[in-house]
Design a protein around this motif. Structure first.
Motif, PDB file in Angstrom:
ATOM      1  N   ALA A 230       0.836  -1.203   0.000  1.00 60.01           N
ATOM      2  CA  ALA A 230       0.000   0.000   0.000  1.00 60.01           C
ATOM      3  C   ALA A 230       0.867   1.247   0.000  1.00 60.01           C
ATOM      4  O   ALA A 230       0.612   2.185  -0.766  1.00 60.01           O
ATOM      5  CB  ALA A 230      -0.914  -0.011   1.213  1.00 60.01           C
ATOM      6  N   THR A 231       1.938   1.263   0.825  1.00 58.04           N
ATOM      7  CA  THR A 231       2.787   2.467   0.877  1.00 58.04           C
ATOM      8  C   THR A 231       3.456   2.697  -0.475  1.00 58.04           C
ATOM      9  O   THR A 231       3.639   3.835  -0.897  1.00 58.04           O
ATOM     10  CB  THR A 231       3.878   2.368   1.970  1.00 58.04           C
ATOM     11  N   GLU A 232       3.799   1.578  -1.164  1.00 60.24           N
ATOM     12  CA  GLU A 232       4.414   1.736  -2.495  1.00 60.24           C
ATOM     13  C   GLU A 232       3.426   2.380  -3.468  1.00 60.24           C
ATOM     14  O   GLU A 232       3.786   3.262  -4.251  1.00 60.24           O
ATOM     15  CB  GLU A 232       4.868   0.370  -3.022  1.00 60.24           C
ATOM     16  N   GLN A 233       2.169   1.950  -3.360  1.00 61.89           N
ATOM     17  CA  GLN A 233       1.126   2.543  -4.214  1.00 61.89           C
ATOM     18  C   GLN A 233       0.967   4.031  -3.884  1.00 61.89           C
ATOM     19  O   GLN A 233       0.892   4.869  -4.783  1.00 61.89           O
ATOM     20  CB  GLN A 233      -0.213   1.834  -3.984  1.00 61.89           C
ATOM     21  N   TYR A 234       0.934   4.358  -2.589  1.00 61.38           N
ATOM     22  CA  TYR A 234       0.755   5.757  -2.180  1.00 61.38           C
ATOM     23  C   TYR A 234       1.938   6.595  -2.642  1.00 61.38           C
ATOM     24  O   TYR A 234       1.774   7.710  -3.118  1.00 61.38           O
ATOM     25  CB  TYR A 234       0.594   5.867  -0.658  1.00 61.38           C
ATOM     26  N   ALA A 235       3.162   5.994  -2.488  1.00 62.91           N
ATOM     27  CA  ALA A 235       4.356   6.740  -2.894  1.00 62.91           C
ATOM     28  C   ALA A 235       4.314   7.015  -4.391  1.00 62.91           C
ATOM     29  O   ALA A 235       4.809   8.035  -4.866  1.00 62.91           O
ATOM     30  CB  ALA A 235       5.604   5.944  -2.534  1.00 62.91           C
ATOM     31  N   ALA A 236       3.698   6.074  -5.146  1.00 64.05           N
ATOM     32  CA  ALA A 236       3.611   6.265  -6.604  1.00 64.05           C
ATOM     33  C   ALA A 236       2.464   7.196  -6.969  1.00 64.05           C
ATOM     34  O   ALA A 236       2.213   7.448  -8.148  1.00 64.05           O
ATOM     35  CB  ALA A 236       3.433   4.915  -7.277  1.00 64.05           C
ATOM     36  N   GLY A 237       1.773   7.692  -5.959  1.00 60.03           N
ATOM     37  CA  GLY A 237       0.725   8.690  -6.217  1.00 60.03           C
ATOM     38  C   GLY A 237      -0.678   8.117  -6.302  1.00 60.03           C
ATOM     39  O   GLY A 237      -1.634   8.868  -6.512  1.00 60.03           O
TER      40      GLY A 237
ATOM     41  N   GLU B 143      -7.340  10.854   3.441  1.00 61.33           N
ATOM     42  CA  GLU B 143      -7.349  12.301   3.716  1.00 61.33           C
ATOM     43  C   GLU B 143      -6.526  13.057   2.666  1.00 61.33           C
ATOM     44  O   GLU B 143      -6.937  14.101   2.170  1.00 61.33           O
ATOM     45  CB  GLU B 143      -6.757  12.577   5.110  1.00 61.33           C
ATOM     46  N   VAL B 144      -5.352  12.471   2.316  1.00 59.73           N
ATOM     47  CA  VAL B 144      -4.506  13.114   1.301  1.00 59.73           C
ATOM     48  C   VAL B 144      -5.254  13.150  -0.036  1.00 59.73           C
ATOM     49  O   VAL B 144      -5.257  14.165  -0.739  1.00 59.73           O
ATOM     50  CB  VAL B 144      -3.158  12.368   1.164  1.00 59.73           C
ATOM     51  N   ALA B 145      -5.922  12.011  -0.345  1.00 58.61           N
ATOM     52  CA  ALA B 145      -6.663  11.939  -1.607  1.00 58.61           C
ATOM     53  C   ALA B 145      -7.763  12.993  -1.624  1.00 58.61           C
ATOM     54  O   ALA B 145      -7.969  13.686  -2.632  1.00 58.61           O
ATOM     55  CB  ALA B 145      -7.268  10.550  -1.763  1.00 58.61           C
ATOM     56  N   ARG B 146      -8.438  13.130  -0.464  1.00 61.95           N
ATOM     57  CA  ARG B 146      -9.531  14.105  -0.391  1.00 61.95           C
ATOM     58  C   ARG B 146      -8.985  15.522  -0.587  1.00 61.95           C
ATOM     59  O   ARG B 146      -9.537  16.324  -1.342  1.00 61.95           O
ATOM     60  CB  ARG B 146     -10.234  14.001   0.971  1.00 61.95           C
ATOM     61  N   SER B 147      -7.861  15.782   0.097  1.00 63.09           N
ATOM     62  CA  SER B 147      -7.305  17.129  -0.012  1.00 63.09           C
ATOM     63  C   SER B 147      -6.808  17.396  -1.431  1.00 63.09           C
ATOM     64  O   SER B 147      -6.948  18.508  -1.956  1.00 63.09           O
ATOM     65  CB  SER B 147      -6.223  17.300   1.053  1.00 63.09           C
TER      66      SER B 147
END
Ligand code: ADP
Length: 473
Positions: free
Chosen positions: A204-211, A238-242
């Motif tokens: 999941a963190t790899e996916q988030y790091a890739a945006g 929250e990041v996605a929402r922002s």
């Protein structure tokens, strides 16, 4: 190779297994052998002292014949699975159980020295080279009249002791193997409860790091790892929402800037190339001016929203009369109201109603709310402004009987740039920023703002302010 937690754990497990095997093979093995040797020596020593005190001393005292002693000791040697010797201090053999009595030939143990056992009562080895294999030899002195007359020596083969030590060790190895197999359960637990959930979190963190902030995952456990996964997924949402808000914000700003600019450009070009005749210029310059006013308003609103959003918004709190401010703000809308045939009714508590707040900012709040109420009211209606005092708070209400707000929009009207579909036709100049500024100001005062509205019936906005204490005047 990438070192994973799993391989490290496996390596640790293998090192632990090897270490366990090594400890059993060396330390435990020598301890067991030593223990068995001592135990055997103890038993043989008891037997040898018994012989020394009975048969052997009787033999030296000539109370019993050598043949009888030999017969007895032969039987005992079979029972003990050991060889029994009676030997003189000089090393001359009196009797041995392994060979028949031979009084003719003298047998001597060369170099016999009873102190070979040192402080102990037994020794291991070939016993002055009498044996080809290693033996455990136990000594007991035969004493008579306080003199050592000879020794009873019992020899047991070390091979037997080694064999029992090895069979005991084999049990230890089997136990060790069972222990390691059972401890594999820990490995399975570790895999299921720590490793696999961690892999999911890392993915999941790899996916988030890739945006890819919309990546969804779940870890079904209620421990720290489950909590970590839930926190991470919440953070990403929250990041996605922002991010979404940011995109929407930019899209809205560009849209709101583009439409007045397009119309200004269009009118000016039309005036320049003569499409609009000079006698109509005044009218269209008026429209262009209107559009620039809208752009100014939009820019000002964005700037003030940005200022308000900055952490630690500075409020210049003073005590002022909210009733008086309401009267003044209402008066400033007189012209607009007359045009739309709207009347403003004031229902104010007390002559004066002092509150402690930032005067300029609250004026802006009142202005925004009253402006909206008038904008979205039908002609020939009344907008009601009311103040009430309750529990050290002043409640200020701005109520209209206009178009109202659809239920599904109620949650959204305080968001930046939000405009209801109903209002679009009525208010072309609106930026959708007024209420978000209003909310920021009220929240900065640690107060609340609420809206009650029914579509087609009207809306009421109510906010609170703290009543000013007497001594604050
Ligand atoms: P605007 O500058 O466009 O009025 P606001 O943030 O003040 O922006 O208001 C956001 C939207 O909320 C308006 O566009 C309108 O759709 C709705 N709204 C606000 N006040 C009222 C009201 N009194 N009656 C009906 N709708 C309202």
């Amino acid at each position: 190779m990438k070192k994973t937690l799993y391989s490290k754990f496996l390596l640790g497990y293998l090192i632990f297994a090897c270490f366990g095997f090594l400890v059993v093979a060396t330390f435990i093995s020598s301890m067991t052998l030593e223990h068995l040797k001592r135990e055997k020596a103890d038993t043989l020593y008891r037997e040898s002292t018994l012989i020394a005190n009975t048969y052997a001393s009787d033999l030296y005292d000539n109370k019993i014949s050598l043949e009888v002693v030999k017969e007895q000791l032969d039987a005992l040697s079979v029972y003990l699975n050991a060889r029994i010797w009676i030997i003189n201090p000089s090393g001359r053999m009196i009797m041995t159980t392994e060979t028949p009595l031979d009084l003719e030939t003298e047998q001597v143990v060369e170099g016999f020295d009873p102190t070979i056992t040192e402080s102990s009562f037994y020794t291991t080895g070939t016993f002055f080279d009498c044996f080809s294999e290693e033996m455990l030899s136990v000594f007991a002195p035969i004493t008579s009249n306080y003199k050592v007359r000879g020794y009873v020596v019992i020899h047991a083969g070390m091979d037997d002791i080694r064999a029992s030590s090895e069979s005991l060790l084999n049990i230890s190895y089997i136990m060790l193997a069972i222990f390691f197999l059972l401890s594999l359960i820990i490995l399975i637990f570790f895999t299921e409860m720590v490793y696999l959930p961690l892999r999911r979190i890392i993915a999941a963190t790899e996916q988030y790091a890739a945006g890819n902030m919309h990546y969804e995952f779940s870890v079904d456990s209620e421990d720290e790892i489950g909590y970590l996964a839930a926190s991470l997924s919440y953070m990403a949402s929250e990041v996605a929402r922002s991010e979404d808000n940011q995109k929407k914000f930019i899209a809205n700003v560009s849209h709101d800037f583009r439409s007045p600019l397009t119309s200004i450009k269009g009118y000016l070009e039309a005036m320049l190339d003569g499409t609009i005749p000079p006698e109509l210029h005044e009218k269209y310059i008026g429209i262009v001016l209107n559009e620039t006013e809208r752009l100014t308003k939009l820019t000002n609103s964005l700037l003030s929203l940005n200022n308000l959003n900055m952490k630690g918004m500075v409020l210049e709190k003073t005590v002022f009369d909210i009733n008086e401010m309401i009267r003044r703000t209402a008066a400033s809308f007189e012209g607009t109201c007359q045009k739309k045939h709207i009347s403003i009714s004031l229902v104010l508590t007390g002559e004066t109603l002092p509150v402690l707040a930032d005067k300029g900012k609250i004026e802006q709040v009142l202005y925004n709310l009253l402006d909206n109420a008038i904008k979205f009211s039908h002609p020939d209606s009344t907008v009601k402004l009311e103040t009430t005092e309750k529990h050290e708070k002043v409640f200020i209400s701005v109520k209209d009987t206009g178009i109202g707000i659809p239920k599904e929009s109620l949650k959204l009207i305080f968001d930046r740039f939000y405009k209801t579909d109903l209002s679009r036709g009525k208010d072309k100049k609106g930026t959708g920023l007024g209420l978000s500024i209003t909310k920021e100001i009220i929240h900065a005062h640690n107060e609340n703002i609420n809206v009650v509205s029914t579509e087609g019936v009207g809306s009421e906005f109510i906010f609170t302010l703290p009543v000013a204490d007497e001594e604050e005047d």
